[in-house]
Motif scaffolding. Sequence first.
Motif, mmCIF file in Angstrom:
data_model
loop_
_atom_site.group_PDB
_atom_site.id
_atom_site.type_symbol
_atom_site.label_atom_id
_atom_site.label_comp_id
_atom_site.label_asym_id
_atom_site.label_seq_id
_atom_site.Cartn_x
_atom_site.Cartn_y
_atom_site.Cartn_z
ATOM 1 N N VAL A 208 78.311 78.777 -8.718
ATOM 2 C CA VAL A 208 77.702 77.486 -8.410
ATOM 3 C C VAL A 208 78.253 76.945 -7.096
ATOM 4 C CG1 VAL A 208 77.346 75.126 -9.211
ATOM 5 C CG2 VAL A 208 77.360 77.003 -10.856
ATOM 6 N N LEU A 209 79.582 77.037 -6.911
ATOM 7 C CA LEU A 209 80.180 76.581 -5.654
ATOM 8 C C LEU A 209 79.666 77.415 -4.489
ATOM 9 C CD1 LEU A 209 82.189 74.800 -4.096
ATOM 10 C CD2 LEU A 209 83.950 76.510 -4.577
ATOM 11 N N GLN A 210 79.537 78.718 -4.686
ATOM 12 C CA GLN A 210 79.033 79.599 -3.633
ATOM 13 C C GLN A 210 77.622 79.180 -3.213
ATOM 14 O OE1 GLN A 210 78.078 83.792 -4.603
ATOM 15 N NE2 GLN A 210 79.507 84.360 -2.987
ATOM 16 N N GLU A 211 76.778 78.842 -4.183
ATOM 17 C CA GLU A 211 75.407 78.410 -3.884
ATOM 18 C C GLU A 211 75.401 77.070 -3.142
ATOM 19 O OE1 GLU A 211 73.496 78.302 -7.654
ATOM 20 O OE2 GLU A 211 73.716 80.462 -8.007
ATOM 21 N N ILE A 212 76.236 76.146 -3.600
ATOM 22 C CA ILE A 212 76.313 74.838 -2.940
ATOM 23 C C ILE A 212 76.771 75.003 -1.490
ATOM 24 C CG2 ILE A 212 77.608 72.671 -2.886
ATOM 25 C CD1 ILE A 212 75.474 72.589 -4.967
ATOM 26 N N ASP B 180 82.649 60.950 -5.143
ATOM 27 C CA ASP B 180 83.348 60.765 -6.410
ATOM 28 C C ASP B 180 84.851 60.654 -6.185
ATOM 29 O OD1 ASP B 180 84.142 60.783 -9.089
ATOM 30 O OD2 ASP B 180 84.003 62.958 -9.259
ATOM 31 N N GLN B 181 85.475 59.721 -6.885
ATOM 32 C CA GLN B 181 86.941 59.649 -6.903
ATOM 33 C C GLN B 181 87.393 59.816 -8.354
ATOM 34 O OE1 GLN B 181 89.221 57.240 -4.139
ATOM 35 N NE2 GLN B 181 90.313 56.283 -5.831
ATOM 36 N N PRO B 182 87.654 61.061 -8.778
ATOM 37 C CA PRO B 182 88.028 61.309 -10.172
ATOM 38 C C PRO B 182 89.525 61.148 -10.386
ATOM 39 C CG PRO B 182 87.756 63.393 -9.028
ATOM 40 C CD PRO B 182 87.514 62.307 -8.016
ATOM 41 N N ALA B 183 89.895 60.381 -11.400
ATOM 42 C CA ALA B 183 91.313 60.200 -11.696
ATOM 43 C C ALA B 183 91.859 61.331 -12.551
ATOM 44 C CB ALA B 183 91.526 58.863 -12.410
ATOM 45 N N PHE B 184 90.979 62.170 -13.066
ATOM 46 C CA PHE B 184 91.380 63.338 -13.832
ATOM 47 C C PHE B 184 91.032 64.561 -12.990
ATOM 48 C CE2 PHE B 184 90.535 66.231 -17.665
ATOM 49 C CZ PHE B 184 91.883 66.509 -17.830
ATOM 50 N N PRO B 185 92.025 65.347 -12.531
ATOM 51 C CA PRO B 185 91.793 66.402 -11.543
ATOM 52 C C PRO B 185 90.677 67.379 -11.880
ATOM 53 C CG PRO B 185 94.148 66.115 -11.919
ATOM 54 C CD PRO B 185 93.443 65.255 -12.925
ATOM 55 N N LEU B 186 90.532 67.733 -13.158
ATOM 56 C CA LEU B 186 89.526 68.726 -13.526
ATOM 57 C C LEU B 186 88.121 68.274 -13.150
ATOM 58 C CD1 LEU B 186 89.223 71.478 -14.920
ATOM 59 C CD2 LEU B 186 88.855 70.272 -17.073
ATOM 60 N N PHE B 187 87.902 66.954 -13.122
ATOM 61 C CA PHE B 187 86.562 66.462 -12.820
ATOM 62 C C PHE B 187 86.207 66.620 -11.342
ATOM 63 C CE2 PHE B 187 86.948 64.983 -17.042
ATOM 64 C CZ PHE B 187 85.663 64.789 -17.516
ATOM 65 N N ALA B 188 87.195 66.862 -10.493
ATOM 66 C CA ALA B 188 86.896 67.173 -9.098
ATOM 67 C C ALA B 188 86.156 68.500 -8.993
ATOM 68 C CB ALA B 188 88.179 67.218 -8.269
ATOM 69 N N LEU B 189 86.415 69.407 -9.934
ATOM 70 C CA LEU B 189 85.682 70.676 -9.970
ATOM 71 C C LEU B 189 84.199 70.424 -10.210
ATOM 72 C CD1 LEU B 189 88.071 72.809 -12.239
ATOM 73 C CD2 LEU B 189 87.870 72.944 -9.759
ATOM 74 N N PHE B 190 83.893 69.526 -11.152
ATOM 75 C CA PHE B 190 82.500 69.218 -11.437
ATOM 76 C C PHE B 190 81.830 68.590 -10.218
ATOM 77 C CE2 PHE B 190 84.083 68.926 -15.962
ATOM 78 C CZ PHE B 190 83.411 70.053 -16.409
ATOM 79 N N SER B 191 82.530 67.675 -9.560
ATOM 80 C CA SER B 191 81.940 66.980 -8.410
ATOM 81 C C SER B 191 81.511 67.969 -7.330
ATOM 82 C CB SER B 191 82.943 65.980 -7.827
ATOM 83 O OG SER B 191 83.394 65.092 -8.805
ATOM 84 N N THR B 192 82.442 68.837 -6.948
ATOM 85 C CA THR B 192 82.129 69.785 -5.880
ATOM 86 C C THR B 192 81.051 70.770 -6.314
ATOM 87 O OG1 THR B 192 84.046 71.100 -6.602
ATOM 88 C CG2 THR B 192 84.364 69.617 -4.742
ATOM 89 N N ALA B 193 81.067 71.191 -7.579
ATOM 90 C CA ALA B 193 80.054 72.116 -8.070
ATOM 91 C C ALA B 193 78.669 71.466 -8.127
ATOM 92 C CB ALA B 193 80.437 72.644 -9.453
ATOM 93 N N LEU B 194 78.633 70.146 -8.176
ATOM 94 C CA LEU B 194 77.363 69.416 -8.195
ATOM 95 C C LEU B 194 76.898 69.033 -6.785
ATOM 96 C CD1 LEU B 194 78.077 67.130 -11.278
ATOM 97 C CD2 LEU B 194 76.285 68.876 -11.129
ATOM 98 N N GLY B 195 77.695 69.376 -5.773
ATOM 99 C CA GLY B 195 77.319 69.059 -4.403
ATOM 100 C C GLY B 195 77.741 67.682 -3.959
ATOM 101 N N ALA B 196 78.560 67.004 -4.772
ATOM 102 C CA ALA B 196 79.082 65.688 -4.391
ATOM 103 C C ALA B 196 80.421 65.852 -3.671
ATOM 104 C CB ALA B 196 79.259 64.809 -5.627
ATOM 105 N N ARG B 197 80.829 64.823 -2.943
ATOM 106 C CA ARG B 197 82.140 64.834 -2.291
ATOM 107 C C ARG B 197 83.191 64.319 -3.274
ATOM 108 N NH1 ARG B 197 82.699 61.260 3.019
ATOM 109 N NH2 ARG B 197 80.915 62.614 3.501
ATOM 110 N N ALA B 198 84.292 65.033 -3.393
ATOM 111 C CA ALA B 198 85.383 64.609 -4.270
ATOM 112 C C ALA B 198 86.517 64.050 -3.430
ATOM 113 C CB ALA B 198 85.881 65.776 -5.109
#
Length: 544
Positions: A9-13, A207-225
């Motif tokens: 997913v990250l590769q595609e983004i 996105d500003q995630p206070a839980f580090p794992l959610f930064a993975l979701f942000s970047t995989a969704l094409g959002a800025r973490a």
Amino acid sequence: MENCNIAAVLQEIASDRGNEIALVEKKGRGYRRYSFFELDARRRDFAGRLQGAGIGPGDRVMLMVRPSMEFISLTFALFSIGAVVILIDPGMGYRNLLRCIQSVKPDILLAIPRGVLFSRLFSAPFATVRKRICVGRGWGLLGISLHSLPATSTKTIFVAAADDLAAIIFTTGSTGPPKGVQYTHGIFHAQLQLIREYYGIGPGEVDQPAFPLFALFSTALGARAVLPDMDPGRPAQVDPKKFIRTLLEEQVTYSFGSPAIWNVVSRYCLQQGITLPVRKVLMAGAPVAGELVERVARIIPDSGEIHTPYGATESLPVASITGRELLQDCRSLTGKGRGVCVGRPLPGITVSIIRPQDGPIDNWRQVEECGPEEIGEIVVKGPVVTRAYDNNPQETRLAKIPDGDSFRHRMGDMGYFDRTGRLWFCGRKAHVVHTADGPMYSICCEGIFNTHPQVVRSALVGAGRKGKQVPVLLVEKKDGVGEEKLLADLQILAGKHALTENISTFLVHHGFPVDIRHNAKIFREKLALWAEKRISGQGCDDGL
């Protein structure tokens, strides 16, 4: 075969949005920005180095790295080569941490210098580790360094099936020892789809995630973490100035954090007259008070929205409700003892309420479902529901109910559906107080006492033997409030409600013990022991 590897997913983004900013992190006195192309290039570089070091499909890699570019890129790199990423909150305490490490039997340790040194000092739980790789300066004393591994960047991504194991993530341990939850590549994909479609997170969001794992979701969704300048293991101690600085400077549009964080941030913003640019705030990890939702609503734009998702490490997200609906329709009912409304099940998620049972349930046909307004165990089914705890068949059997070719997960929570189809949370099953007159539910009873203006929060616990427990209500009070007057008020308040009229023991506690991940879930088991000692006259230490 379709490749379900989450790293793809990250590769595609990166191929679609290569030069756009993917990640912002604090470096020294400033900030470093990485594009999607750079982030994916780091992923490929790390994957090649790790693969060259003999790490491959199925290897269990314990990742002990602070929230950073390295954390994000290394996680995706490990997914890329088919390794299983093990993530454990370091703040859970040495005893729990060491027990968790031993239970998952890691093959590889990939850690900052402090983590590698820790593994040397406490070597027994790391007995299965065949290779230690230091992320940072090891000065040749802490084993091989990641950056000294031969650079053999690769574009190949391991072809993973939906059921292939991707990660092991530990629960907070709020009602018992932390357990390792097995996450597959398919579950990560299902979570991404729900976050993207239900909450509208994608390209253009910051996105500003206070839980580090959610930064993975942000970047995989094409959002800025944007990684906040804070210790994720101590969210209640967040420095609001630092947290708010990046919200403003990066014009953050979306942020996920525990109620403990938003409690601190919202108070500071109101004191300083600050309005945040954030249009979507997600608060989860513990029941969210209506007063906090109201406060956060005052510091974001009028067009903004607050969401309070419901779920657990084993299944996330399950249901969700907006702040507007919570304030308009549900807040007053919480104050009357109805529990906390967590909204409606999300698309693809089936939620059932069953008669509570102790011990394992071997087949879904053995359960009896409850009707509307009837409190029972919350059970869920769907694509985000994890299948098993790692190396823990006993807990897996207790938590999972076979249902034909599938299964259902027992959330360990009590709740009910109202007649409009909304799910209400009444407290953890382990926290039900079993009196001679019947069960009392923690969140329902506490909601009544939390309406008192001098109560910060309350906790219902039981003293004595199950079935004949004495209900005890503990409170944290606001500064400067007299204890004697407050306790008298609470006694009067208890008598006004059928749910609480048999509570006659009230105690003031000066700092509830809470979980390490969200700093919001109350450790009622510890409070129950404290209360029993206080009632028996043994005395105890308030610094639980």
